[in-house]
Each structure stands twice: as structure tokens, then as C-alpha cells.
Design an enzyme around this catalytic site. Structure first.
Site, mmCIF file in Angstrom:
data_model
loop_
_atom_site.group_PDB
_atom_site.id
_atom_site.type_symbol
_atom_site.label_atom_id
_atom_site.label_comp_id
_atom_site.label_asym_id
_atom_site.label_seq_id
_atom_site.Cartn_x
_atom_site.Cartn_y
_atom_site.Cartn_z
ATOM 1 N N GLU A 191 6.387 7.691 2.343
ATOM 2 C CA GLU A 191 7.547 7.871 3.209
ATOM 3 C C GLU A 191 8.754 7.360 2.429
ATOM 4 O O GLU A 191 8.730 6.226 1.934
ATOM 5 C CB GLU A 191 7.373 7.065 4.502
ATOM 6 C CG GLU A 191 8.528 7.327 5.439
ATOM 7 C CD GLU A 191 8.504 6.514 6.725
ATOM 8 O OE1 GLU A 191 7.507 5.828 7.001
ATOM 9 O OE2 GLU A 191 9.523 6.578 7.438
ATOM 10 N N ARG A 222 -6.532 -1.239 1.381
ATOM 11 C CA ARG A 222 -5.257 -1.339 0.684
ATOM 12 C C ARG A 222 -5.286 -2.542 -0.258
ATOM 13 O O ARG A 222 -6.060 -3.470 -0.086
ATOM 14 C CB ARG A 222 -4.071 -1.389 1.641
ATOM 15 C CG ARG A 222 -4.020 -2.517 2.623
ATOM 16 C CD ARG A 222 -2.638 -2.577 3.322
ATOM 17 N NE ARG A 222 -2.188 -1.301 3.871
ATOM 18 C CZ ARG A 222 -0.946 -0.811 3.720
ATOM 19 N NH1 ARG A 222 -0.035 -1.454 3.053
ATOM 20 N NH2 ARG A 222 -0.601 0.320 4.274
ATOM 21 N N LYS A 261 7.022 -2.637 2.942
ATOM 22 C CA LYS A 261 8.389 -2.258 2.605
ATOM 23 C C LYS A 261 9.395 -2.948 3.509
ATOM 24 O O LYS A 261 10.507 -3.251 3.084
ATOM 25 C CB LYS A 261 8.524 -0.731 2.673
ATOM 26 C CG LYS A 261 7.915 -0.065 1.444
ATOM 27 C CD LYS A 261 8.065 1.437 1.477
ATOM 28 C CE LYS A 261 7.011 2.063 2.366
ATOM 29 N NZ LYS A 261 6.943 3.520 2.225
HETATM 30 P P1 ATP Z 1 4.124 -0.320 3.550
HETATM 31 O O1 ATP Z 1 3.145 -0.815 4.549
HETATM 32 O O2 ATP Z 1 4.160 -1.090 2.295
HETATM 33 O O3 ATP Z 1 5.471 -0.102 4.096
HETATM 34 P P2 ATP Z 1 3.230 2.355 3.848
HETATM 35 O O4 ATP Z 1 1.765 2.528 3.901
HETATM 36 O O5 ATP Z 1 3.985 2.470 5.107
HETATM 37 O O6 ATP Z 1 3.553 1.044 3.052
HETATM 38 P P3 ATP Z 1 3.798 4.883 2.672
HETATM 39 O O7 ATP Z 1 5.018 5.330 1.976
HETATM 40 O O8 ATP Z 1 3.465 5.486 3.967
HETATM 41 O O9 ATP Z 1 3.899 3.308 2.808
HETATM 42 O O10 ATP Z 1 2.555 4.942 1.682
HETATM 43 C C1 ATP Z 1 2.235 6.051 0.883
HETATM 44 C C2 ATP Z 1 0.792 5.979 0.540
HETATM 45 O O11 ATP Z 1 0.491 4.786 -0.166
HETATM 46 C C3 ATP Z 1 -0.068 5.984 1.775
HETATM 47 O O12 ATP Z 1 -1.147 6.883 1.574
HETATM 48 C C4 ATP Z 1 -0.546 4.569 1.891
HETATM 49 O O13 ATP Z 1 -1.798 4.502 2.505
HETATM 50 C C5 ATP Z 1 -0.581 4.107 0.433
HETATM 51 N N1 ATP Z 1 -0.396 2.672 0.351
HETATM 52 C C6 ATP Z 1 0.624 1.941 0.820
HETATM 53 N N2 ATP Z 1 0.443 0.634 0.601
HETATM 54 C C7 ATP Z 1 -0.732 0.520 -0.056
HETATM 55 C C8 ATP Z 1 -1.485 -0.578 -0.569
HETATM 56 N N3 ATP Z 1 -1.054 -1.836 -0.440
HETATM 57 N N4 ATP Z 1 -2.651 -0.309 -1.190
HETATM 58 C C9 ATP Z 1 -3.089 0.951 -1.321
HETATM 59 N N5 ATP Z 1 -2.436 2.034 -0.860
HETATM 60 C C10 ATP Z 1 -1.268 1.823 -0.229
HETATM 61 MG MG MG Z 2 3.549 4.451 6.122
#
Ligand code: ATP
Ligand code: MG
Length: 562
Positions: A33, A258, A268
């Protein structure tokens, strides 16, 4: 990349290929995102998605899941693309945006309404929450749940046309308010929100939710294996429901743990708070766990790929020690970082028996283990700088470096002996007066006498002034997010000493032409790279990527030897 490594996801995929599922096709995607910069956790997902596609001769898309216009920004889109490219992956022409599917998603929603599987609800967001129930209590049905498809179609069209105020109505899936899975209790599919989208502008005043969008975007793109993190396990029944009701292509979702790293935060929202609160210099502050921060700090992309390979893919959440990432960085840098000399906290040394008008160049190996990296000349003259803490006037027993009357080796140069200590009025040591032994050029005495220490130095006449920044962990607690769980502010866990600046460093002249990201080992001090944003022509800034001390290797050694 290690193409041989296996994990439970690859086992599933190999079974699918063997069974001829999806015609043996493997198609993954990385779906960020654009509401912030990528961090090392995303790197795990990037390496997994692109790496899996490469391993099985498949494809991997880059798809921006851009359903939240108020939180998203084209700045983030560009930064994400730069970071994925830097990590070493290529999405070719497959750059997609969920917002490109808004019309198709709308049509899917219409179809669900026609089937009696979705309805327009007039409850407010608060009321929806109150009606939702809890894990132990079933939810209550909305009084609008049994509107006719005809009425719903009309209302939904008018939602799109902008007839209703923001937040006044939603479109909800009609599933099961008593479901044990809260995600299945008539989740919201669309909300009214007058917000300008960075791609669709003001074309829409209703926006689909992440849950409705994500699974259908995967379906539209023909994604065979939709890899996501564990928290989406509970969303899978909902995704399955949307896909099955609509009878569209059905990707297989597989959840993995994760990445969590000690001594940092990864969400984020928290990273944005660090940036907006001025606790760091920006998303690319070298202390941040972001890919842009790691890059600026001098971490090479192959270190991140090796790290992601090593941590592997698991089914349960755990915390990875930051020392393991640092270990991977050292492993990547050691073979390719040329050695250089720099003095961070300079103390002037005058070599009294070295002629005032003389200068010479001493050859110095660029790498102790790799002669193919060659040598460079290091200038030497009567005045040099050494590290202030390489001298002690009154040394304790175990201190072997320079002290009054004592002889040490200057790396690549000569033996010098300290003859006199010069102090200013306040008693601070401002200069050492030493003599050198011309017979020891290159660092060995023909008479075979030994010295107990070799120290680094730079020529005072030739060295370039520089600022050197030393970094430590951003937080002083291993799990800063625990503060939040205890109702406190995680900012309180920040390490006040995470950045130490050495403003008066001196670096050997060959470093003046260094480029940002180019790695060097400053002998005895660690791995460094030039800082892109803050360096100026006359005054380079260098970031320490990692120190030389490897806690992880030590730990491993300990466990191996019992
Ligand atoms: P955050 O919780 O850090 O804001 P998010 O999951 O909302 O992260 P996205 O931009 O939606 O962020 O993530 C893009 C991809 O990266 C998704 O498929 C998510 O599952 C993966 N992802 C995000 N954080 C991690 C992590 N700590 N370890 C592994 N994969 C991750
Ligand atoms: Mg997300």
C-alpha cells in the site's frame, strides 16, 4: 540467490505444479500500500514473492493496493519502485494498481447486490461497530439488511453519483452476523469518502475496502499463489466467499509469519510517527529499518537478500535478532570493501626526526586477503593524526598502544616512539612528539624487534576533513512496541545515543572521490559509506554501516562449542 532452499510454501507450490493446478503456472505479486516507505519486513515479502516466481519460472507483479486515498501519496509509489529495483527485482511491465480495477470492482459489487449478497446499509460506522458483537457474542443484523436488490442497486448507484454525504451509507456483504469469524459479519465493501485519489482524482466518491479489493485484484491478475502474512489467515474465509460467490478465478492464499526485528519498530504507522515527530531525519535516516535508510547507511542489497534467505519462511511469528542482519551485512561487505584509513577523533603527532620538507607515498593493500584488489599510495609526512584513544599518558596494564616512551607500528608505515606529550593550559593533550625509525619502512624492523600494537593514522597535510556518523540501535529496548501494548508511548524507548557524530574526522585522500553507497572498511573502525544527501564538495559525510565486532558470529561460536 539460493535457489535450492526450500520452505513450506515451495513445497505447496511443487505439489500444485505436480498436480497440474493452474496448468503448472506460478504467478505471485508483491502488493504494497503506498502509504509509507518499504522496510526490511517488506523485503522478506519481496524476496519471497519475486524469488518464488523466479524459482519456478513464473511471474511476479508489483501491485499497489491503493484503496486509501487519504493516506497514500505518489511520493511513496516512487520510493517503493526505487526500493524494489534496488533490492534487485524486476516486475518488467507488470506494474499494476488496484485503483485501475475500480470500475471492475464496482461491477462485481453490483453483481453481488443482484444476487442478494450485498446491501446498502445506513448505519453509521459507530453503529456498525456496536452491531458487530464480540468474539463471545454474536452480532445483530442491520435493520437495512433485507432491502430488495432493486432498492440496493438504486442506492448504490446514487452513492457513486455523490447523492449522499460522507460516511452516511456503506455497501456491506450479506454473510452471517453470527459467524465465529468477525470478518464474516457483513463486512463493509464500500464507503462514501470524498477524497482525491492520487491516480483516479475525483472520479470516485466511494472507495472499496481493502478486503474486497485485495482478493479480487489477485483474481483479476490471475495470481496463482497469493502469499501474505499470518494476520490475513482470518480474512481468507471472506476472500474465499467473495471469489466463490462471483465464480471468478480463485488464487490460493498462503500465509507466512511476518518478520519482526529486535530493537526497532516496523509498522508504517510507527515509522511515520518517528518521521513526523522529528525523532529521525526522515524515512531514509540511516537508523531506520526502511530499505532507503539501510541503503543510505551502506547496507548492500545482497546482504538483505542473504538475510531474508537465512531467516526463511515459517508459520509462526518470532523475533529475529538485529545482530543477524548486521552479520549478513558484514559478510557481504568483507570481501568487497576496500580498506582505508580514517581517524575519527584526531590527535596530532609530530615526528620530530622526519624532515620538514619531506613527503613520501607508502603502498597500502586495498584488501588483506584479496591481492587482486590492488594497492593505493598513502601519503606520509612529518605531521600525522592518530586516534585520540590510541594514546594513554598513564596506561593500565592491558593497554598496548601508544604511551610515553613506548613504540608502536603505524599501519603500512613505520615504527614510532612517543617522546613527549604537549598539553594546553587546561591540561588537555594537544600533540604528541614522536620519533620514527627510518629502518622500519613498511612496518618491520630489520633487527627483528617487535611492537605490541599497530595503529591507524592519516597524514595531517594530506587528509581530508570529514564528518563521521556512528549509529547504534534506534531503540534501547528489544521490543519497543511492548510500550504501546502497555498503554505507553513507544517513543519513550528511543535510544538517546543512537547517533554519535564525529565532526572533526580526517580521512585519507583517496576517500575524497568516494561515491554514496560505495563500501569501505575503515581499518579498526568498521564499514562505512559516504552519505549522499548531507555530503558537500569540501566536506564529505560518512556513515558507519556496521562496526567490525560481530556479536552474532560470537553467539554462534558459543553455541557450537557448547
Ligand atoms: P505495516 O504493518 O508495516 O504498515 P503492511 O502490511 O500494512 O505493513 P503493506 O504495504 O500492506 O504493509 O505490505 C505489503 C506486503 O508486505 C504485504 O503482503 C505484507 O503482508 C508484507 N509485509 C509487510 N510487513 C511485513 C513483515 N514485517 N514481514 C513480512 N512481510 C511483510
Ligand atoms: Mg497493509
Amino acid at each position: 540467490m539460493d535457489k535450492g532452499a526450500s520452505n513450506f510454501i515451495h513445497e505447496i507450490i511443487e505439489r500444485d505444479i505436480a498436480a497440474g493446478k493452474h496448468g503448472g503456472r506460478v504467478h505471485t505479486r508483491f502488493p504494497p500500500e503506498p502509504n509509507g516507505y518499504l522496510h526490511i519486513g517488506h523485503a522478506k515479502s519481496i524476496c519471497l514473492n519475486f524469488g518464488t516466481a523466479a524459482k519456478y519460472n513464473g511471474l511476479c507483479n508489483l501491485r499497489f493496493d491503493d484503496t486509501n486515498p487519504t493516506k497514500e501519496d505518489p511520493e511513496y509509489v516512487e520510493a517503493i519502485k526505487e526500493d524494489v529495483r534496488w533490492l534487485g527485482f524486476d516486475w518488467e511491465e507488470r506494474e499494476y494498481y488496484a485503483s485501475d480495477y475500480f470500475e471492475q470492482l464496482y461491477q462485481y459489487a453490483v453483481r453481488l447486490i443482484e444476487m442478494g449478497k450485498a446491501y446498502v446499509c445506513d448505519l453509521s460506522a459507530e453503529e456498525i461497530r456496536a452491531f458487530r458483537g464480540t468474539l463471545t457474542e454474536p452480532g445483530r443484523e442491520s435493520p437495512y439488511r433485507n432491502r430488495s436488490p432493486q432498492e440496493n442497486l438504486d442506492l448504490f448507484a446514487r452513492m457513486r453519483a455523490g447523492e449522499f454525504p460522507d460516511g452516511s451509507r456503506t455497501l456491506r456483504a450479506k454473510i452471517d452476523m453470527a459467524s465465529g469469524n468477525l470478518n464474516m459479519r457483513d463486512p463493509v465493501m464500500y464507503r462514501i469518502m470524498r477524497a482525491t485519489h492520487h491516480r483516479t482524482g475525483d472520479a470516485w466518491c466511494i472507495y472499496p475496502t481493502y478486503d474486497f479489493t485485495h482478493c479480487l485484484s489477485d483474481s483479476i491478475e490471475g495470481i496463482t499463489h497469493s502469499l501474505c502474512t499470518l494476520e490475513f489467515e482470518d480474512h481468507r474465509p471472506l476472500y474465499d466467499w467473495f471469489l466463490d460467490q462471483l465464480g471468478v478465478f480463485h488464487p490460493q492464499q498462503i500465509e507466512f509469519a511476518r518478520l519482526n526485528l529486535s530493537y526497532t519498530v516496523m509498522s508504517k504507522r510507527k515509522l511515520l510517527k518517528l518521521v513526523e515527530g522529528g525523532h529521525v531525519a526522515g524515512w531514509d535516516d540511516p537508523r531506520m529499518p526502511t530499505l532507503s535508510g539501510l541503503r543510505r547507511r551502506g547496507c548492500p542489497p545482497e546482504a538483505i537478500r542473504a538475510f531474508c534467505d537465512r531467516i526463511g519462511v515459517a508459520k509462526s511469528n518470532s523475533v529475529v535478532d538485529l545482530a543477524l542482519l548486521e552479520h549478513a551485512i558484514r559478510e557481504a561487505l568483507d570481501p568487497r570493501a576496500p580498506r582505508r584509513m580514517a581517524v575519527l577523533d584526531p590527535l596530532k603527532v609530530v615526528i620530530t626526526n622526519y624532515p620538514e620538507d619531506q613527503e613520501e607515498e607508502l603502498p597500502a593493500a586495498n584488501h588483506p586477503k584479496d591481492p587482486s584488489m590492488g594497492e593505493r599510495p598513502v601519503p606520509f609526512c612529518r605531521e600525522i593524526y592518530i586516534e585520540r584513544d590510541d594514546f594513554m599518558e598513564d596506561p593500565p596494564k592491558k593497554f598496548y598502544r601508544l604511551a610515553p616512551g613506548r613504540e608502536v607500528r603505524l599501519r603500512y608505515a613505520y615504527f614510532v616512539r612517543c617522546q613527549e606529550v604537549v598539553k594546553d593550559d587546561s591540561g588537555r593533550i594537544v600533540e604528541l612528539r614522536c620519533t620514527y625509525d627510518p629502518e622500519t619502512r613498511g612496518g618491520n624492523a630489520p633487527d627483528g624487534r617487535k611492537v605490541k600494537a599497530t595503529i591507524h593514522w592519516v597524514s595531517a597535510r594530506h587528509a581530508v576533513p570529514a564528518e563521521v556518523r556512528l549509529y547504534d540501535r534506534l531503540f534501547s529496548e528489544p521490543d519497543p512496541a511492548a510500550r504501546e501494548r502497555a498503554g505507553q508511548d513507544f517513543i519513550a524507548a528511543l535510544n538517546p545515543d543512537s547517533l554519535v557524530v564525529r565532526p572533526n574526522a580526517r580521512i585519507e585522500p583517496s576517500l575524497a572521490s568516494a561515491r554514496p553507497g560505495e563500501p569501505f572498511q575503515f581499518e579498526r573502525l568498521g564499514y562505512f559509506t559516504q552519505d549522499g544527501p548531507d555530503s558537500t564538495a569540501g566536506r564529505p559525510v560518512f556513515n558507519r554501516t556496521v562496526s567490525l565486532r560481530d556479536q552474532w558470529a560470537k553467539l554462534k561460536h558459543k553455541t557450537k562449542t557448547g
